[in-house]
Design an enzyme around this catalytic site. Structure first.
Site, PDB file in Angstrom:
ATOM      1  N   ASN A  24       2.470   8.381  -0.332  1.00 34.48           N
ATOM      2  CA  ASN A  24       2.823   7.128   0.337  1.00 34.48           C
ATOM      3  C   ASN A  24       1.551   6.555   0.959  1.00 34.48           C
ATOM      4  OD1 ASN A  24       3.767   5.090   1.971  1.00 34.48           O
ATOM      5  ND2 ASN A  24       4.900   6.435   3.365  1.00 34.48           N
ATOM      6  N   TRP A  25       1.061   5.466   0.383  1.00 34.37           N
ATOM      7  CA  TRP A  25      -0.216   4.905   0.838  1.00 34.37           C
ATOM      8  C   TRP A  25      -0.081   4.059   2.102  1.00 34.37           C
ATOM      9  CZ3 TRP A  25      -2.854   2.867  -4.313  1.00 34.37           C
ATOM     10  CH2 TRP A  25      -3.012   3.942  -5.183  1.00 34.37           C
ATOM     11  N   LYS A  26       1.150   3.772   2.485  1.00 34.03           N
ATOM     12  CA  LYS A  26       1.390   2.924   3.674  1.00 34.03           C
ATOM     13  C   LYS A  26       0.608   1.613   3.526  1.00 34.03           C
ATOM     14  CE  LYS A  26       2.484   7.088   6.163  1.00 34.03           C
ATOM     15  NZ  LYS A  26       2.566   7.821   7.417  1.00 34.03           N
TER      16      LYS A  26
ATOM     17  N   HIS B  79      11.913   5.279   5.882  1.00 35.89           N
ATOM     18  CA  HIS B  79      10.749   5.974   6.450  1.00 35.89           C
ATOM     19  C   HIS B  79      10.769   5.797   7.975  1.00 35.89           C
ATOM     20  CE1 HIS B  79       6.653   7.042   7.469  1.00 35.89           C
ATOM     21  NE2 HIS B  79       6.602   7.683   6.314  1.00 35.89           N
TER      22      HIS B  79
ATOM     23  N   GLU C 224       8.564   5.169  10.042  1.00 36.17           N
ATOM     24  CA  GLU C 224       7.817   4.003  10.551  1.00 36.17           C
ATOM     25  C   GLU C 224       8.644   2.737  10.410  1.00 36.17           C
ATOM     26  OE1 GLU C 224       4.288   4.733   8.247  1.00 36.17           O
ATOM     27  OE2 GLU C 224       3.880   6.505   9.472  1.00 36.17           O
TER      28      GLU C 224
ATOM     29  N   GLU D  86      10.740  14.490   7.089  1.00 37.80           N
ATOM     30  CA  GLU D  86       9.466  14.172   7.716  1.00 37.80           C
ATOM     31  C   GLU D  86       9.635  14.187   9.241  1.00 37.80           C
ATOM     32  OE1 GLU D  86       6.774  11.853   4.770  1.00 37.80           O
ATOM     33  OE2 GLU D  86       7.911  10.411   5.941  1.00 37.80           O
TER      34      GLU D  86
ATOM     35  N   GLY E 234       0.938  11.821  10.567  1.00 42.29           N
ATOM     36  CA  GLY E 234      -0.339  11.218  10.965  1.00 42.29           C
ATOM     37  C   GLY E 234      -0.956  11.839  12.199  1.00 42.29           C
TER      38      GLY E 234
ATOM     39  N   SER F  12       1.535  15.330   7.707  1.00 44.12           N
ATOM     40  CA  SER F  12       0.212  15.976   7.711  1.00 44.12           C
ATOM     41  C   SER F  12       0.049  17.035   6.615  1.00 44.12           C
ATOM     42  CB  SER F  12      -0.098  16.566   9.089  1.00 44.12           C
ATOM     43  OG  SER F  12      -0.124  15.541  10.068  1.00 44.12           O
TER      44      SER F  12
ATOM     45  N   GLY G 117       0.976  11.332   3.172  1.00 40.30           N
ATOM     46  CA  GLY G 117       0.416  10.064   3.641  1.00 40.30           C
ATOM     47  C   GLY G 117      -1.100  10.071   3.478  1.00 40.30           C
ATOM     48  N   GLY G 118      -1.797  10.321   4.566  1.00 39.02           N
ATOM     49  CA  GLY G 118      -3.261  10.228   4.604  1.00 39.02           C
ATOM     50  C   GLY G 118      -3.976  10.929   3.457  1.00 39.02           C
TER      51      GLY G 118
END
Ligand code: 13P
Length: 261
Positions: free
Chosen positions: A13-15, A99, A101, A171, A177, A217, A238-239
Protein backbone atom coordinates in the site's frame (compact mmCIF):
# COMPACT_ATOMS: atom_id res chain seq x y z
CA UNK A 1 -9.01 -15.27 -10.79
CA UNK A 2 -8.34 -17.35 -7.71
CA UNK A 3 -6.17 -16.30 -4.83
CA UNK A 4 -5.15 -18.69 -2.16
CA UNK A 5 -3.58 -18.89 1.27
CA UNK A 6 -1.41 -21.77 0.05
CA UNK A 7 1.16 -19.18 -1.02
CA UNK A 8 2.07 -15.94 0.73
CA UNK A 9 0.14 -12.88 -0.39
CA UNK A 10 2.26 -9.73 -0.36
CA UNK A 11 0.56 -6.39 -0.98
CA UNK A 12 2.18 -2.96 -0.97
CA UNK A 13 0.00 0.00 0.00
CA UNK A 14 1.84 3.07 -1.26
CA UNK A 15 -0.55 5.51 0.43
CA UNK A 16 -0.04 9.12 -0.80
CA UNK A 17 3.42 8.55 -2.26
CA UNK A 18 4.90 8.55 -5.77
CA UNK A 19 4.41 10.50 -8.97
CA UNK A 20 3.76 8.57 -12.19
CA UNK A 21 7.44 8.29 -13.24
CA UNK A 22 8.41 7.16 -9.73
CA UNK A 23 5.62 4.60 -9.70
CA UNK A 24 6.53 3.18 -13.11
CA UNK A 25 10.20 3.00 -12.19
CA UNK A 26 9.34 1.13 -8.99
CA UNK A 27 7.15 -1.50 -10.66
CA UNK A 28 9.64 -2.11 -13.45
CA UNK A 29 12.28 -2.82 -10.82
CA UNK A 30 9.85 -4.94 -8.81
CA UNK A 31 8.93 -6.97 -11.87
CA UNK A 32 12.61 -7.72 -12.50
CA UNK A 33 13.23 -8.55 -8.85
CA UNK A 34 10.21 -10.85 -8.66
CA UNK A 35 11.13 -13.08 -11.60
CA UNK A 36 11.41 -16.62 -10.28
CA UNK A 37 9.52 -15.83 -7.07
CA UNK A 38 6.51 -17.84 -8.16
CA UNK A 39 5.82 -18.80 -4.58
CA UNK A 40 4.42 -15.35 -3.76
CA UNK A 41 1.36 -13.44 -4.94
CA UNK A 42 2.34 -9.79 -5.43
CA UNK A 43 0.02 -6.80 -5.40
CA UNK A 44 0.93 -3.12 -5.68
CA UNK A 45 -1.53 -0.48 -4.51
CA UNK A 46 -0.45 2.89 -5.95
CA UNK A 47 -2.28 6.22 -5.65
CA UNK A 48 -5.16 6.68 -8.15
CA UNK A 49 -3.15 8.99 -10.38
CA UNK A 50 -0.54 6.32 -11.15
CA UNK A 51 -2.88 3.33 -11.64
CA UNK A 52 -3.17 3.60 -15.38
CA UNK A 53 0.56 3.82 -16.09
CA UNK A 54 1.39 1.15 -13.52
CA UNK A 55 -1.14 -1.15 -15.19
CA UNK A 56 0.47 -0.50 -18.55
CA UNK A 57 3.95 -1.18 -17.13
CA UNK A 58 2.76 -4.47 -15.61
CA UNK A 59 0.85 -5.76 -18.62
CA UNK A 60 3.20 -8.71 -19.06
CA UNK A 61 3.73 -9.28 -15.34
CA UNK A 62 1.92 -11.52 -12.84
CA UNK A 63 2.03 -8.62 -10.35
CA UNK A 64 -1.55 -7.49 -9.66
CA UNK A 65 -2.87 -4.01 -8.97
CA UNK A 66 -5.17 -2.59 -6.34
CA UNK A 67 -6.63 0.78 -5.39
CA UNK A 68 -6.61 2.34 -1.93
CA UNK A 69 -10.29 3.23 -1.66
CA UNK A 70 -13.48 3.79 -3.67
CA UNK A 71 -17.06 5.03 -3.38
CA UNK A 72 -19.93 2.54 -3.08
CA UNK A 73 -22.06 4.12 -5.82
CA UNK A 74 -21.51 3.14 -9.41
CA UNK A 75 -21.41 6.77 -10.56
CA UNK A 76 -22.90 10.10 -9.54
CA UNK A 77 -22.37 13.62 -8.23
CA UNK A 78 -19.71 12.77 -5.65
CA UNK A 79 -16.90 15.23 -6.27
CA UNK A 80 -13.48 13.81 -5.63
CA UNK A 81 -14.60 10.19 -5.43
CA UNK A 82 -13.77 7.20 -7.62
CA UNK A 83 -16.17 4.33 -8.43
CA UNK A 84 -15.65 0.58 -8.80
CA UNK A 85 -16.19 0.46 -12.59
CA UNK A 86 -13.47 3.11 -12.96
CA UNK A 87 -11.04 0.96 -10.98
CA UNK A 88 -11.88 -2.09 -13.07
CA UNK A 89 -11.47 0.00 -16.18
CA UNK A 90 -7.97 1.07 -15.21
CA UNK A 91 -6.83 -2.50 -14.49
CA UNK A 92 -7.39 -3.00 -10.76
CA UNK A 93 -8.10 -6.45 -9.39
CA UNK A 94 -8.19 -5.39 -5.71
CA UNK A 95 -9.43 -2.49 -3.62
CA UNK A 96 -8.41 -1.71 -0.04
CA UNK A 97 -11.45 -0.86 2.07
CA UNK A 98 -11.63 0.48 5.60
CA UNK A 99 -7.96 1.25 6.05
CA UNK A 100 -7.50 2.76 9.52
CA UNK A 101 -6.26 6.01 7.98
CA UNK A 102 -9.57 6.28 6.09
CA UNK A 103 -11.50 5.47 9.27
CA UNK A 104 -9.44 7.90 11.38
CA UNK A 105 -9.12 10.90 9.05
CA UNK A 106 -11.94 10.58 6.52
CA UNK A 107 -14.96 9.38 8.44
CA UNK A 108 -14.99 5.80 7.12
CA UNK A 109 -17.26 3.58 9.21
CA UNK A 110 -18.04 -0.13 9.21
CA UNK A 111 -21.34 0.77 7.55
CA UNK A 112 -19.60 2.46 4.61
CA UNK A 113 -17.04 -0.35 4.47
CA UNK A 114 -19.91 -2.82 4.17
CA UNK A 115 -21.48 -0.85 1.31
CA UNK A 116 -18.14 -0.65 -0.44
CA UNK A 117 -17.48 -4.39 -0.10
CA UNK A 118 -20.84 -5.09 -1.75
CA UNK A 119 -20.07 -2.59 -4.53
CA UNK A 120 -16.64 -4.14 -5.07
CA UNK A 121 -18.20 -7.58 -5.56
CA UNK A 122 -20.90 -6.18 -7.83
CA UNK A 123 -18.15 -4.94 -10.14
CA UNK A 124 -15.73 -7.84 -9.93
CA UNK A 125 -13.16 -6.32 -7.58
CA UNK A 126 -11.63 -8.25 -4.68
CA UNK A 127 -11.91 -6.32 -1.40
CA UNK A 128 -9.00 -6.14 1.01
CA UNK A 129 -10.82 -5.32 4.23
CA UNK A 130 -8.73 -3.67 6.97
CA UNK A 131 -9.44 -4.06 10.66
CA UNK A 132 -7.48 -3.36 13.82
CA UNK A 133 -7.42 -1.76 17.24
CA UNK A 134 -5.91 1.47 18.58
CA UNK A 135 -3.26 1.51 21.28
CA UNK A 136 -5.85 2.57 23.84
CA UNK A 137 -8.16 -0.28 22.88
CA UNK A 138 -5.28 -2.74 23.21
CA UNK A 139 -4.26 -1.33 26.59
CA UNK A 140 -7.84 -1.65 27.81
CA UNK A 141 -8.05 -5.27 26.71
CA UNK A 142 -10.53 -4.49 23.95
CA UNK A 143 -8.59 -5.77 20.93
CA UNK A 144 -10.73 -8.82 20.24
CA UNK A 145 -14.02 -6.97 20.82
CA UNK A 146 -12.97 -4.23 18.42
CA UNK A 147 -11.89 -6.65 15.70
CA UNK A 148 -15.02 -8.76 16.16
CA UNK A 149 -17.27 -5.69 15.85
CA UNK A 150 -15.50 -4.49 12.72
CA UNK A 151 -15.82 -7.93 11.13
CA UNK A 152 -19.48 -8.40 12.06
CA UNK A 153 -20.53 -4.94 10.86
CA UNK A 154 -18.33 -4.97 7.78
CA UNK A 155 -19.65 -8.36 6.63
CA UNK A 156 -23.32 -7.69 7.24
CA UNK A 157 -25.64 -9.35 4.68
CA UNK A 158 -22.77 -11.04 2.85
CA UNK A 159 -23.02 -14.78 2.24
CA UNK A 160 -20.32 -17.39 2.73
CA UNK A 161 -19.52 -17.55 -0.97
CA UNK A 162 -18.63 -13.83 -0.96
CA UNK A 163 -16.87 -13.83 2.41
CA UNK A 164 -14.61 -16.57 1.08
CA UNK A 165 -13.27 -14.13 -1.48
CA UNK A 166 -12.51 -11.26 0.89
CA UNK A 167 -8.91 -10.68 1.88
CA UNK A 168 -8.66 -9.62 5.51
CA UNK A 169 -5.87 -7.36 6.73
CA UNK A 170 -5.29 -7.14 10.46
CA UNK A 171 -3.49 -3.85 11.01
CA UNK A 172 -3.10 -2.76 14.63
CA UNK A 173 -3.23 1.03 14.41
CA UNK A 174 -0.41 1.45 16.93
CA UNK A 175 1.91 -0.52 14.65
CA UNK A 176 1.25 1.46 11.47
CA UNK A 177 4.10 3.73 10.44
CA UNK A 178 5.47 3.70 13.97
CA UNK A 179 8.25 1.13 13.63
CA UNK A 180 6.46 -0.84 16.37
CA UNK A 181 5.41 -4.25 15.10
CA UNK A 182 3.04 -6.64 16.79
CA UNK A 183 5.07 -9.60 18.01
CA UNK A 184 4.38 -12.84 16.12
CA UNK A 185 2.43 -14.05 19.18
CA UNK A 186 0.34 -10.90 19.38
CA UNK A 187 -0.43 -11.04 15.68
CA UNK A 188 -1.16 -14.78 15.69
CA UNK A 189 -3.58 -14.37 18.58
CA UNK A 190 -5.73 -11.96 16.56
CA UNK A 191 -5.34 -13.84 13.27
CA UNK A 192 -6.34 -17.07 15.00
CA UNK A 193 -9.33 -15.30 16.47
CA UNK A 194 -10.38 -13.94 13.06
CA UNK A 195 -10.20 -17.42 11.52
CA UNK A 196 -12.13 -19.07 14.34
CA UNK A 197 -14.74 -16.34 14.30
CA UNK A 198 -15.20 -16.86 10.55
CA UNK A 199 -15.54 -20.61 11.18
CA UNK A 200 -18.13 -20.08 13.87
CA UNK A 201 -20.28 -17.65 11.90
CA UNK A 202 -19.76 -18.70 8.29
CA UNK A 203 -18.46 -22.26 8.36
CA UNK A 204 -15.19 -24.14 8.19
CA UNK A 205 -14.78 -23.76 4.44
CA UNK A 206 -14.77 -19.97 4.70
CA UNK A 207 -12.32 -20.08 7.58
CA UNK A 208 -9.92 -22.48 5.93
CA UNK A 209 -9.76 -20.56 2.65
CA UNK A 210 -9.54 -17.08 4.22
CA UNK A 211 -6.46 -15.04 3.38
CA UNK A 212 -5.55 -13.02 6.47
CA UNK A 213 -2.74 -10.48 6.07
CA UNK A 214 -0.81 -8.72 8.80
CA UNK A 215 0.05 -5.02 8.41
CA UNK A 216 1.96 -2.59 10.61
CA UNK A 217 5.68 -1.84 10.19
CA UNK A 218 6.34 -5.01 8.20
CA UNK A 219 9.91 -5.03 6.90
CA UNK A 220 12.33 -7.67 5.61
CA UNK A 221 13.71 -8.28 9.13
CA UNK A 222 10.39 -9.19 10.74
CA UNK A 223 8.58 -10.89 7.85
CA UNK A 224 9.90 -14.40 8.43
CA UNK A 225 8.86 -14.61 12.08
CA UNK A 226 5.41 -13.16 11.39
CA UNK A 227 4.71 -15.32 8.34
CA UNK A 228 5.80 -18.48 10.16
CA UNK A 229 2.70 -18.12 12.30
CA UNK A 230 -0.07 -20.51 11.41
CA UNK A 231 -2.80 -18.01 10.60
CA UNK A 232 -0.71 -15.26 8.96
CA UNK A 233 -1.02 -15.64 5.20
CA UNK A 234 0.80 -12.56 4.02
CA UNK A 235 1.48 -8.90 4.60
CA UNK A 236 -0.01 -5.52 3.78
CA UNK A 237 3.10 -3.40 3.68
CA UNK A 238 3.25 0.41 3.82
CA UNK A 239 6.63 2.15 4.03
CA UNK A 240 8.75 -0.86 3.09
CA UNK A 241 6.72 -1.40 -0.10
CA UNK A 242 7.89 1.88 -1.62
CA UNK A 243 11.22 0.47 -2.70
CA UNK A 244 11.41 -2.52 -5.05
CA UNK A 245 14.34 -4.14 -3.25
CA UNK A 246 12.81 -4.08 0.25
CA UNK A 247 9.41 -5.19 -1.06
CA UNK A 248 10.99 -8.07 -2.99
CA UNK A 249 13.04 -9.00 0.08
CA UNK A 250 9.83 -9.18 2.12
CA UNK A 251 8.40 -11.57 -0.48
CA UNK A 252 11.56 -13.69 -0.34
CA UNK A 253 11.32 -13.92 3.46
CA UNK A 254 7.62 -14.76 3.18
CA UNK A 255 8.29 -17.60 0.75
CA UNK A 256 10.96 -18.97 3.08
CA UNK A 257 8.61 -18.83 6.07
CA UNK A 258 5.85 -20.54 4.09
CA UNK A 259 8.18 -23.33 2.98
CA UNK A 260 9.08 -23.97 6.58
CA UNK A 261 5.71 -23.78 8.25
P1 13P B 1 3.54 0.63 7.49
O1 13P B 1 4.07 -0.66 6.90
O2 13P B 1 4.22 1.84 6.93
O3 13P B 1 3.51 0.59 8.98
O4 13P B 1 2.01 0.76 7.00
C1 13P B 1 1.15 -0.31 7.17
C2 13P B 1 -0.12 -0.03 6.46
O5 13P B 1 -0.89 0.82 6.86
C3 13P B 1 -0.41 -0.79 5.24
O6 13P B 1 -1.73 -0.60 4.81
Amino acid sequence: MNFTNKNPFIAGNWKMFKTIPEAVDMVQKLHEASVGMDGAQFVVIPPFTALSEVARALQESPIQIGAQNMHWEEQGAFTGEVAAPMLKDVGCTFVVLGHSERRQFFGETSETVNKKIKAAFAHGLVPIMCIGESLEERKNGNTITKVQTQITEGLEELDAEKICQIIFAYEPIWAIGTGLTATPDQAQEVHGFIRSSLAEKHGNTVASCAIILYGGSVKPENTYSLLKEKDINGALVGGASLKADSFAEIAREAIKAYEEK
